[in-house]
Structure formats: C-alpha cells, structure tokens
Design a protein around this motif. Structure first.
Motif, PDB file in Angstrom:
ATOM      1  N   GLY A  11      26.046  -3.600   3.853  1.00  0.00           N
ATOM      2  CA  GLY A  11      24.984  -3.162   2.810  1.00  0.00           C
ATOM      3  C   GLY A  11      23.627  -3.041   3.465  1.00  0.00           C
ATOM      4  N   PRO A  12      22.793  -2.779   2.691  1.00  0.00           N
ATOM      5  CA  PRO A  12      21.281  -2.376   2.957  1.00  0.00           C
ATOM      6  C   PRO A  12      20.506  -3.330   4.022  1.00  0.00           C
ATOM      7  N   SER A  13      19.963  -3.002   4.842  1.00  0.00           N
ATOM      8  CA  SER A  13      19.119  -3.932   5.765  1.00  0.00           C
ATOM      9  C   SER A  13      17.873  -4.280   5.175  1.00  0.00           C
ATOM     10  N   GLN A  14      17.515  -5.435   6.007  1.00  0.00           N
ATOM     11  CA  GLN A  14      16.148  -5.926   5.331  1.00  0.00           C
ATOM     12  C   GLN A  14      15.149  -4.948   5.241  1.00  0.00           C
ATOM     13  N   ARG A  15      15.104  -4.014   6.327  1.00  0.00           N
ATOM     14  CA  ARG A  15      13.903  -3.062   6.090  1.00  0.00           C
ATOM     15  C   ARG A  15      14.160  -1.919   4.916  1.00  0.00           C
ATOM     16  N   GLN A  16      15.517  -1.893   4.732  1.00  0.00           N
ATOM     17  CA  GLN A  16      15.808  -0.840   3.309  1.00  0.00           C
ATOM     18  C   GLN A  16      15.275  -1.486   2.207  1.00  0.00           C
ATOM     19  N   LEU A  17      15.703  -2.849   2.259  1.00  0.00           N
ATOM     20  CA  LEU A  17      15.480  -3.532   0.994  1.00  0.00           C
ATOM     21  C   LEU A  17      13.839  -3.529   0.906  1.00  0.00           C
ATOM     22  N   ARG A  18      12.937  -3.782   1.851  1.00  0.00           N
ATOM     23  CA  ARG A  18      11.620  -4.055   1.812  1.00  0.00           C
ATOM     24  C   ARG A  18      11.090  -2.656   1.324  1.00  0.00           C
ATOM     25  N   VAL A  19      11.112  -1.639   2.048  1.00  0.00           N
ATOM     26  CA  VAL A  19      10.723  -0.313   1.972  1.00  0.00           C
ATOM     27  C   VAL A  19      11.082   0.121   0.446  1.00  0.00           C
ATOM     28  N   GLY A  20      12.259  -0.265  -0.091  1.00  0.00           N
ATOM     29  CA  GLY A  20      12.625   0.179  -1.510  1.00  0.00           C
ATOM     30  C   GLY A  20      11.870  -0.572  -2.564  1.00  0.00           C
ATOM     31  N   GLU A  21      11.648  -1.927  -2.360  1.00  0.00           N
ATOM     32  CA  GLU A  21      10.781  -2.776  -3.281  1.00  0.00           C
ATOM     33  C   GLU A  21       9.311  -1.992  -3.093  1.00  0.00           C
ATOM     34  N   GLY A  49      13.815   0.349 -12.386  1.00  0.00           N
ATOM     35  CA  GLY A  49      14.711  -0.626 -12.083  1.00  0.00           C
ATOM     36  C   GLY A  49      14.980  -1.453 -10.500  1.00  0.00           C
ATOM     37  N   GLU A  50      15.005  -0.046  -9.769  1.00  0.00           N
ATOM     38  CA  GLU A  50      15.383  -0.297  -8.394  1.00  0.00           C
ATOM     39  C   GLU A  50      15.087   1.048  -7.772  1.00  0.00           C
ATOM     40  N   VAL A  51      14.770   0.975  -6.454  1.00  0.00           N
ATOM     41  CA  VAL A  51      14.702   2.058  -5.490  1.00  0.00           C
ATOM     42  C   VAL A  51      15.527   1.770  -4.332  1.00  0.00           C
ATOM     43  N   ARG A  52      16.582   2.598  -4.134  1.00  0.00           N
ATOM     44  CA  ARG A  52      17.445   2.294  -2.845  1.00  0.00           C
ATOM     45  C   ARG A  52      17.129   3.424  -1.745  1.00  0.00           C
ATOM     46  N   THR A  53      16.836   2.997  -0.308  1.00  0.00           N
ATOM     47  CA  THR A  53      16.855   3.817   0.598  1.00  0.00           C
ATOM     48  C   THR A  53      17.912   4.420   1.370  1.00  0.00           C
ATOM     49  N   LYS A  92       0.034   7.799   0.350  1.00  0.00           N
ATOM     50  CA  LYS A  92      -1.193   7.463   0.375  1.00  0.00           C
ATOM     51  C   LYS A  92      -1.273   5.678   0.379  1.00  0.00           C
ATOM     52  N   LYS A  93      -0.466   5.369  -0.682  1.00  0.00           N
ATOM     53  CA  LYS A  93      -0.487   3.926  -1.084  1.00  0.00           C
ATOM     54  C   LYS A  93       0.210   2.879   0.155  1.00  0.00           C
ATOM     55  N   LEU A  94       1.060   3.478   0.637  1.00  0.00           N
ATOM     56  CA  LEU A  94       2.068   2.427   1.479  1.00  0.00           C
ATOM     57  C   LEU A  94       1.606   3.282   2.908  1.00  0.00           C
ATOM     58  N   ALA A  95       1.547   2.106   3.646  1.00  0.00           N
ATOM     59  CA  ALA A  95       1.406   2.571   5.209  1.00  0.00           C
ATOM     60  C   ALA A  95       2.696   2.830   5.984  1.00  0.00           C
ATOM     61  N   LEU A  96       3.454   3.698   5.640  1.00  0.00           N
ATOM     62  CA  LEU A  96       4.851   4.084   6.002  1.00  0.00           C
ATOM     63  C   LEU A  96       4.588   5.120   7.099  1.00  0.00           C
ATOM     64  N   LYS A  97       5.470   5.265   8.140  1.00  0.00           N
ATOM     65  CA  LYS A  97       5.297   6.318   9.164  1.00  0.00           C
ATOM     66  C   LYS A  97       5.798   7.541   8.759  1.00  0.00           C
TER      67      LYS A  97
END
Length: 131
Positions: A11-21, A49-53, A92-97
């Motif tokens: 299943g998805p990693s913690q990082r995938q779940l966190r970024v998706g949320e 409802g959900e975002v999956r990465t 802009k909202k999220l500090a993602l690489k």
C-alpha cells in the motif's frame, strides 16, 4: 530487490499519504474560497474525498464530487481545464520540492456505500447475518 517487491504490495507509504492529505486539504480550500480565475468552476461546490499520489509523488489523483452529484462530467472537464492553475496554487501553498501533476476522477465512495446498504438490507442477507 526483495525490499521493492514488499513495498509494492504493502500500500501507500506514509509520505504518499501525508502528501495526498496536504493536497486534498489545499484543493478543498481552493474550491471553498473560489481562488480560481474560472467563474464556472468557482460557482460549483466540490467535495474532495481523497487524493492518492504515485509512489514517486509525481502524479496526484484527486477523487472529487460536485455537491448533489449533479454535473459530474462538466465538473471533471472544468477541473481538467484548470489543472495548471490548480497545480500552481498548490505549489505556492505547500512547500513541496516538486508539485505533482494533477488528475481528477469522480469519487464513487457514496455510490458504493449506498450499494452496500442496499445489499445489507435484503432479507436473505439479514437472515444470513443473524439480524
């Protein structure tokens, strides 16, 4: 090599779940506040409802549903038309690489819940479950 095979089926990693949320919350806020330049999309009430990465976080699939479930195909077209602006605002909202490419699909969770309720309310199923 064995580690990758284990990760694929787990299943998805913690990082995938966190970024998706994070992306789900950002999209919900954008839609609620009407931050887009497209008045057609701003006038709609949209539930995210959900975002999956994807495992590499390059693609984010948002499962969305317009309020009341009406105009689903039109909503998907409007979102696809505005995905560049949505991606820019999220960046802009999220500090993602790297801000993922956005994809949109209809959220069928409510339909599946209704189907399950209908199935569980059938007399034969209720007898089998002991209710």
């Amino acid at each position: 090599m064995a580690k990758n095979k284990l990760q694929e089926g787990s299943g998805p990693s913690q990082r995938q779940l966190r970024v998706g949320e994070l992306i789900r919350r950002a999209l919900s806020e954008i839609f609620a506040r009407g931050d887009l330049h497209d008045p057609d999309l701003n006038r709609l009430s949209i539930t995210v409802g959900e975002v999956r990465t994807s495992p590499d976080l390059r693609i984010a699939t948002a499962y969305v549903l317009p309020l009341g479930g009406k105009g689903q195909e039109e909503t998907l077209k409007l979102m696809a038309r505005n995905k560049g602006e949505l991606r820019r605002i999220i960046g802009k909202k999220l500090a993602l690489k790297f801000t993922p490419e956005l994809r949109f699909q209809l959220d069928d969770t409510f339909d599946r819940m209704d189907d399950t309720r209908r199935m569980l309310s059938q007399d034969a199923v209720r007898r089998d479950t002991g209710e």
